[in-house]
Write a protein that holds these residues in place. Structure first.
Motif, PDB file in Angstrom:
ATOM      1  N   ILE A  62       0.846  -1.199   0.000  1.00  0.00           N
ATOM      2  CA  ILE A  62       0.000   0.000   0.000  1.00  0.00           C
ATOM      3  C   ILE A  62       0.879   1.246   0.000  1.00  0.00           C
ATOM      4  O   ILE A  62       0.610   2.223  -0.685  1.00  0.00           O
ATOM      5  CB  ILE A  62      -0.936   0.005   1.226  1.00  0.00           C
ATOM      6  N   PHE A  70       1.854  -8.032  -3.252  1.00  0.00           N
ATOM      7  CA  PHE A  70       0.859  -9.042  -2.930  1.00  0.00           C
ATOM      8  C   PHE A  70       1.416 -10.443  -3.196  1.00  0.00           C
ATOM      9  O   PHE A  70       1.228 -11.360  -2.400  1.00  0.00           O
ATOM     10  CB  PHE A  70      -0.400  -8.809  -3.755  1.00  0.00           C
ATOM     11  N   LEU A  74       1.850 -13.551  -0.633  1.00  0.00           N
ATOM     12  CA  LEU A  74       1.270 -14.876  -0.849  1.00  0.00           C
ATOM     13  C   LEU A  74       2.350 -15.950  -0.730  1.00  0.00           C
ATOM     14  O   LEU A  74       2.141 -16.999  -0.104  1.00  0.00           O
ATOM     15  CB  LEU A  74       0.616 -14.923  -2.233  1.00  0.00           C
TER      16      LEU A  74
ATOM     17  N   LEU B  20      -8.696 -14.858 -10.072  1.00  0.00           N
ATOM     18  CA  LEU B  20      -8.329 -13.906  -9.023  1.00  0.00           C
ATOM     19  C   LEU B  20      -6.828 -13.638  -9.059  1.00  0.00           C
ATOM     20  O   LEU B  20      -6.371 -12.504  -8.884  1.00  0.00           O
ATOM     21  CB  LEU B  20      -8.695 -14.450  -7.649  1.00  0.00           C
TER      22      LEU B  20
ATOM     23  N   VAL C  57      -5.962  -6.080   7.386  1.00  0.00           N
ATOM     24  CA  VAL C  57      -4.952  -5.562   6.461  1.00  0.00           C
ATOM     25  C   VAL C  57      -5.343  -5.896   5.023  1.00  0.00           C
ATOM     26  O   VAL C  57      -5.181  -5.071   4.117  1.00  0.00           O
ATOM     27  CB  VAL C  57      -3.567  -6.127   6.821  1.00  0.00           C
ATOM     28  N   LEU C  58      -5.894  -7.089   4.808  1.00  0.00           N
ATOM     29  CA  LEU C  58      -6.299  -7.473   3.453  1.00  0.00           C
ATOM     30  C   LEU C  58      -7.444  -6.606   2.950  1.00  0.00           C
ATOM     31  O   LEU C  58      -7.441  -6.176   1.794  1.00  0.00           O
ATOM     32  CB  LEU C  58      -6.703  -8.950   3.429  1.00  0.00           C
ATOM     33  N   ALA C  60      -8.085  -3.580   3.921  1.00  0.00           N
ATOM     34  CA  ALA C  60      -7.510  -2.263   3.663  1.00  0.00           C
ATOM     35  C   ALA C  60      -6.833  -2.236   2.309  1.00  0.00           C
ATOM     36  O   ALA C  60      -7.014  -1.289   1.521  1.00  0.00           O
ATOM     37  CB  ALA C  60      -6.503  -1.913   4.763  1.00  0.00           C
ATOM     38  N   SER C  61      -6.084  -3.286   2.007  1.00  0.00           N
ATOM     39  CA  SER C  61      -5.366  -3.340   0.739  1.00  0.00           C
ATOM     40  C   SER C  61      -6.350  -3.411  -0.438  1.00  0.00           C
ATOM     41  O   SER C  61      -6.178  -2.707  -1.450  1.00  0.00           O
ATOM     42  CB  SER C  61      -4.438  -4.552   0.756  1.00  0.00           C
ATOM     43  N   VAL C  73      -9.945  -4.819  -7.298  1.00  0.00           N
ATOM     44  CA  VAL C  73      -8.740  -5.613  -7.042  1.00  0.00           C
ATOM     45  C   VAL C  73      -9.084  -6.574  -5.910  1.00  0.00           C
ATOM     46  O   VAL C  73      -9.246  -6.174  -4.777  1.00  0.00           O
ATOM     47  CB  VAL C  73      -7.550  -4.719  -6.647  1.00  0.00           C
ATOM     48  N   LEU C  74      -9.251  -7.836  -6.257  1.00  0.00           N
ATOM     49  CA  LEU C  74      -9.775  -8.780  -5.268  1.00  0.00           C
ATOM     50  C   LEU C  74      -8.801  -9.901  -4.936  1.00  0.00           C
ATOM     51  O   LEU C  74      -9.133 -10.806  -4.199  1.00  0.00           O
ATOM     52  CB  LEU C  74     -11.079  -9.402  -5.787  1.00  0.00           C
ATOM     53  N   HIS C  75      -7.582  -9.851  -5.493  1.00  0.00           N
ATOM     54  CA  HIS C  75      -6.742 -11.031  -5.292  1.00  0.00           C
ATOM     55  C   HIS C  75      -6.311 -11.227  -3.838  1.00  0.00           C
ATOM     56  O   HIS C  75      -5.839 -12.285  -3.493  1.00  0.00           O
ATOM     57  CB  HIS C  75      -5.533 -11.028  -6.236  1.00  0.00           C
ATOM     58  N   GLU C  76      -6.540 -10.234  -2.994  1.00  0.00           N
ATOM     59  CA  GLU C  76      -6.274 -10.426  -1.569  1.00  0.00           C
ATOM     60  C   GLU C  76      -7.137 -11.532  -0.972  1.00  0.00           C
ATOM     61  O   GLU C  76      -6.767 -12.136   0.030  1.00  0.00           O
ATOM     62  CB  GLU C  76      -6.512  -9.129  -0.797  1.00  0.00           C
ATOM     63  N   LEU C  77      -8.290 -11.784  -1.631  1.00  0.00           N
ATOM     64  CA  LEU C  77      -9.150 -12.874  -1.146  1.00  0.00           C
ATOM     65  C   LEU C  77      -8.409 -14.203  -1.128  1.00  0.00           C
ATOM     66  O   LEU C  77      -8.698 -15.071  -0.307  1.00  0.00           O
ATOM     67  CB  LEU C  77     -10.378 -13.004  -2.048  1.00  0.00           C
ATOM     68  N   LEU C  78      -7.445 -14.353  -2.037  1.00  0.00           N
ATOM     69  CA  LEU C  78      -6.674 -15.595  -2.082  1.00  0.00           C
ATOM     70  C   LEU C  78      -5.920 -15.819  -0.783  1.00  0.00           C
ATOM     71  O   LEU C  78      -5.916 -16.921  -0.226  1.00  0.00           O
ATOM     72  CB  LEU C  78      -5.668 -15.543  -3.227  1.00  0.00           C
ATOM     73  N   ILE C  79      -5.250 -14.755  -0.307  1.00  0.00           N
ATOM     74  CA  ILE C  79      -4.506 -14.898   0.944  1.00  0.00           C
ATOM     75  C   ILE C  79      -5.467 -15.211   2.086  1.00  0.00           C
ATOM     76  O   ILE C  79      -5.187 -16.058   2.939  1.00  0.00           O
ATOM     77  CB  ILE C  79      -3.686 -13.626   1.252  1.00  0.00           C
ATOM     78  N   PHE C  82      -6.520 -18.782   1.853  1.00  0.00           N
ATOM     79  CA  PHE C  82      -5.372 -19.618   2.193  1.00  0.00           C
ATOM     80  C   PHE C  82      -5.156 -19.662   3.703  1.00  0.00           C
ATOM     81  O   PHE C  82      -4.930 -20.725   4.289  1.00  0.00           O
ATOM     82  CB  PHE C  82      -4.140 -19.051   1.489  1.00  0.00           C
TER      83      PHE C  82
END
Lengths: 98, 163, 125
Positions: A62, A70, A74, B20, C57-58, C60-61, C73-79, C82
């Protein structure tokens, strides 16, 4: 100070604050990892440090406005899982691959 | 159809995961995602996962909402326990063994995820012969109450979805 | 060092609050790692960071990048997914290992663990 500058400083101060808190958190976990007393405590502390490192990378993403961090986050999360699972298995059986 | 797409839910989630990750819905990535979904389904066949399907999808949003509320509440509880001044007042942590009715492996996995994601409870062990699980609870005031919470709040709802 | 995107106060305040809340929760979890007295109590401490801490934090990002890049932007959902899937696995493995080790040493405070079936059936070597 314009409204936009205010928003900017709110964001950058909170980013700094979050980074300080996360580093302090990693410090606490590192202390527990060094002190033990037993192996499972150290592994647990190491796992916590992995999660905190992933969060730190997200905050850094950020801060720099780039989404590339990101992927690093991961990867750290993945590595943390594999490492902790392997170490826990080692504690249980005395070997990782049977 | 079953030959082509043996595990539809799995294939769709694998494709969604890929979309995603690349973060685009261009035709190229859609094609690749579909390929991954199909190939993943075929590969899963050779791993012979246990049987089980989602019986009732309608219960899922409600369950997720409940989990979210519980996560918020128990985060606050555990934070309070940790930060309590002067060490600890009479607070007991301990192991609880709970006898379950649910047999579906996917339901049990979901239960493990829910219980561990809400701070304050950790799923330690599952005994498949007696169908009991061992749980460690940070704030074990009343053992009966905890067993009731697990059975009524989570197990009943999960059984509705998975069995 | 920061790409100077247009940030409005409506974006900055929620992102700031989420970031601070998430990292504060992670810190509380690590403090718990130091303060709690037995291993089985301590195993609960990091779940603060792995559930709501990293969740804040996810979010927020996701919020920040979705607004500044003007696309979801949704790829934070992956973390997030996981984390939800792996935390039970690691904690369960770790708790079982600790239980097993405590039993081997004859610690009376831990409940008996049923014998591991895989261990008995496997030929040695």
């Amino acid at each position: 100070m314009t409204l936009e500058e205010l928003a900017w400083s709110v964001l950058s101060w909170s980013l700094l604050g979050a980074q300080i808190l996360l580093v302090a958190s990693m410090g606490c976990a590192a202390f527990r990892a060094l002190r033990g007393p037993r192996a499972q405590d150290r592994v647990l502390a190491l796992d916590t440090m992995y999660v905190n490192a992933a969060m730190l990378l997200l905050v850094f993403g950020i801060r720099t406005g780039s989404t590339h961090y990101f992927e690093a986050a991961l990867l750290i999360a993945l590595l943390g899982f594999v490492a902790t699972a392997a170490l826990a298995k080692f504690l249980m059986r005395g070997e990782v691959i049977e | 159809m079953r030959r082509l797409l043996p595990f539809p839910v799995f294939a769709v989630s694998l494709a969604a995961l890929w979309l995603l990750l690349v973060g685009s819905v261009k035709p190229g990535s859609l094609l690749l995602a579909a390929g991954f979904g199909l190939a993943g389904g075929w590969m899963l066949v050779s791993l012979t996962p246990p049987d089980g399907r989602l019986r009732r999808l309608a219960g899922i949003p409600r369950l997720l909402g409940l989990v979210l509320v519980e996560v918020l509440r128990s985060n606050a509880d555990v934070a309070r326990i940790i930060l309590r001044r002067g060490g600890w007042q009479p607070r007991r942590s301990g192991f609880v063994r709970v006898r379950l009715q649910m047999r579906s492996p996917y339901g049990l996995a979901a239960l493990a995820c829910i219980l561990t994601t809400t701070p304050g409870t950790v799923w330690v062990e599952y005994d498949s012969v007696e169908n009991t699980m061992l749980l460690h609870v940070l704030d074990l005031i009343d053992e009966e109450a905890w067993v009731g919470i697990i059975k009524d709040r989570w197990e009943a709802r999960l059984m509705e979805i998975f069995e | 060092m920061m790409a100077q995107a247009e940030v409005s106060l409506w974006l900055a305040v929620p992102v700031a609050l989420l970031l601070l809340a998430g990292s504060a929760l992670a810190l509380v979890g690590s403090i718990g790692l130091l303060r709690l007295h037995s291993f089985y109590d301590r195993i609960h401490a990091p779940t603060l960071a792995t559930s709501l801490g990293i969740g804040c934090v996810l979010v927020a990002s996701m919020l920040f990048f979705s607004v500044t890049q003007a696309r979801p932007v949704l790829h934070e959902l992956l973390i997030a997914a996981f984390m939800v899937v792996t935390t039970p696995v690691t904690l369960m493995l770790l708790a079982r290992a600790a239980l097993y080790r405590d039993q081997q040493e004859g610690n009376p405070e831990v409940p008996p663990l049923p014998p591991l079936p895989a261990r008995e059936e496997r030929p040695e070597g």
